[in-house]
Motif scaffolding. Structure first.
Motif, short mmCIF file in Angstrom:
data_model
loop_
_atom_site.label_atom_id
_atom_site.label_comp_id
_atom_site.label_asym_id
_atom_site.label_seq_id
_atom_site.Cartn_x
_atom_site.Cartn_y
_atom_site.Cartn_z
N LYS A 40 -7.05 15.97 6.97
CA LYS A 40 -6.68 15.75 8.35
C LYS A 40 -6.18 14.32 8.48
CE LYS A 40 -8.34 15.86 13.14
NZ LYS A 40 -9.49 16.12 14.05
N VAL A 41 -4.97 14.15 9.00
CA VAL A 41 -4.34 12.83 9.09
C VAL A 41 -3.98 12.51 10.52
CG1 VAL A 41 -2.52 11.33 8.19
CG2 VAL A 41 -3.36 13.23 6.79
N VAL A 42 -4.35 11.33 10.97
CA VAL A 42 -4.02 10.87 12.32
C VAL A 42 -3.13 9.65 12.19
CG1 VAL A 42 -4.92 9.90 14.47
CG2 VAL A 42 -6.18 11.71 13.30
N LYS B 26 10.12 7.08 9.03
CA LYS B 26 10.27 8.18 8.08
C LYS B 26 9.32 8.03 6.89
CE LYS B 26 15.07 9.49 9.04
NZ LYS B 26 16.44 9.62 8.46
N SER B 27 9.13 6.79 6.43
CA SER B 27 8.25 6.57 5.28
C SER B 27 6.79 6.86 5.63
CB SER B 27 8.40 5.14 4.75
OG SER B 27 7.94 4.19 5.70
N VAL B 28 6.39 6.49 6.85
CA VAL B 28 5.02 6.78 7.29
C VAL B 28 4.82 8.28 7.44
CG1 VAL B 28 3.31 6.42 9.10
CG2 VAL B 28 4.84 4.55 8.46
N GLN B 29 5.80 8.96 8.00
CA GLN B 29 5.72 10.41 8.16
C GLN B 29 5.65 11.10 6.80
OE1 GLN B 29 5.20 12.28 10.75
NE2 GLN B 29 5.37 10.71 12.34
N LYS B 30 6.35 10.55 5.82
CA LYS B 30 6.33 11.12 4.47
C LYS B 30 4.92 11.02 3.87
CE LYS B 30 8.73 10.87 0.02
NZ LYS B 30 9.78 10.16 -0.76
N ILE B 31 4.27 9.88 4.07
CA ILE B 31 2.90 9.70 3.58
C ILE B 31 1.96 10.66 4.31
CG2 ILE B 31 0.96 8.09 3.42
CD1 ILE B 31 3.06 5.84 3.13
N LYS B 32 2.14 10.79 5.61
CA LYS B 32 1.31 11.70 6.41
C LYS B 32 1.45 13.13 5.89
CE LYS B 32 0.46 13.01 11.26
NZ LYS B 32 0.76 14.45 11.24
N ARG C 242 -4.73 9.20 -3.28
CA ARG C 242 -4.91 10.64 -3.28
C ARG C 242 -6.02 11.05 -4.24
NH1 ARG C 242 0.96 13.13 -4.15
NH2 ARG C 242 -0.11 15.07 -3.56
N LYS C 243 -6.10 10.41 -5.39
CA LYS C 243 -7.16 10.69 -6.36
C LYS C 243 -8.53 10.37 -5.77
CE LYS C 243 -8.60 9.58 -11.11
NZ LYS C 243 -9.96 9.11 -10.79
N PHE C 244 -8.63 9.21 -5.12
CA PHE C 244 -9.91 8.79 -4.54
C PHE C 244 -10.35 9.75 -3.43
CE2 PHE C 244 -12.41 6.25 -1.49
CZ PHE C 244 -13.46 5.86 -2.33
N LEU C 245 -9.42 10.16 -2.59
CA LEU C 245 -9.76 11.04 -1.47
C LEU C 245 -10.31 12.39 -1.94
CD1 LEU C 245 -6.84 10.37 1.05
CD2 LEU C 245 -9.13 9.38 1.02
N LYS C 246 -9.94 12.78 -3.15
CA LYS C 246 -10.46 14.03 -3.69
C LYS C 246 -11.88 13.89 -4.22
CE LYS C 246 -5.89 15.84 -5.00
NZ LYS C 246 -4.98 16.19 -6.12
N GLU C 247 -12.32 12.64 -4.39
CA GLU C 247 -13.63 12.37 -4.98
C GLU C 247 -14.73 12.20 -3.93
OE1 GLU C 247 -13.05 8.87 -7.26
OE2 GLU C 247 -11.72 9.81 -8.74
N THR D 294 0.80 -1.23 0.00
CA THR D 294 0.00 0.00 0.00
C THR D 294 0.83 1.27 0.00
OG1 THR D 294 -0.17 0.13 2.42
CG2 THR D 294 -1.82 -1.20 1.27
N ASP D 295 2.15 1.15 0.13
CA ASP D 295 3.00 2.34 0.19
C ASP D 295 3.69 2.62 -1.14
OD1 ASP D 295 4.76 0.22 0.15
OD2 ASP D 295 6.07 1.00 1.73
#
Length: 245
Positions: free
Chosen positions: A239-241, A224-230, A182-187, A172-173
């Motif tokens: 809003k990201v948790v 670091k990779s998770v923080q990059k996605i966040k 990202r495309k889906f979240l905009k929809e 998933t990364d």
């Protein structure tokens, strides 16, 4: 008499919706995720049967605690969408007692079940697995098409939605999947997305059930990779948790 198949409870949950929650883990799930940490809730063997009223009676003594924190009840699992009639009747009783209701679900179901729950579920916590249908099938055993369609349906109906997204290295990364995310979240309309770094805390359950764990060797993602996605999703305005529990 209508009865639900209940696996277990968590009386003071803090990770399954706003405030303190009484979390009900229900038996059964339509997905077979390779990283499932509740695999013991899928076999429809180890559970107790309760009527909606019996479950409410179990919840009510804790009402003062979760009310003071703006919490409530969360049906999780497994997946409560596997028991739609019981979920509906239990939520009806909760609404009469003015208890906040949350359903934690994959959304793999038929739209009529969603429509019946729309006026009863105050919050939908929906897990996003993968956006490539072939890989979704490999990862979960089912197609993602009804899930994505149902989320769009809920969004149009103005349901309150929180997403959950497991950051699974190599799955998933990837650049392709994150672009699709990202495309889906905009929809669709939603309040927040919760990032869940993949972990192996539930592997022992697979061993106890003598089932092969197919993701053996996959390690949790680097911080670091998770923080990059966040940061990427926050830059998109979401809003990201980050939930590392």
């Amino acid at each position: 008499m209508l009865k639900g198949r209940i696996h277990s409870f968590e009386s003071f949950g803090t990770l399954d919706g706003p405030g303190l929650r009484f979390v009900v883990f229900m038996e059964g799930c339509p997905l077979r995720c390779q990283y499932c940490h509740n695999v013991d809730m899928l076999d429809m063997v180890d559970y107790k049967e309760l009527t909606p009223q019996e479950l409410l009676n179990t919840v009510l003594p804790y009402k003062p605690y979760f009310e003071n924190s703006d919490g409530g009840v969360t049906l999780s699992g497994g997946d409560p969408i596997m028991q739609p009639e019981f979920t509906k009747e239990f939520f009806k009783l909760c609404k009469k007692k003015k208890i906040h209701t949350t359903i934690d679900t994959s959304c793999f179901t038929v739209p009529c079940h969603l429509d019946e729950l729309l006026p009863l579920a105050d919050l939908w916590m929906i897990s996003l697995k993968h956006f490539d249908d072939k890989k979704h099938r490999q990862l979960t055993g089912v197609t993602n098409q009804p899930i994505l369609s149902n989320i769009r349906h809920l969004s149009k109906k103005k349901a309150r939605i929180w997403f959950r997204y497991v950051v699974l290295p190599g799955w998933t990364d990837t650049k392709e999947n994150l672009t699709a995310l990202r495309k889906f979240l905009k929809e669709v309309n939603f309040e927040l997305i919760e990032l869940l770094p993949y972990h192996t805390f539930g592997v022992f359950k697979w061993k106890e059930l003598k089932q092969p764990y197919k993701l053996k060797g996959v390690k949790p993602p680097a911080g670091k990779s998770v923080q990059k996605i966040k940061a990427m999703l926050e830059k998109d305005g979401h809003k990201v948790v980050l939930n590392e529990g």
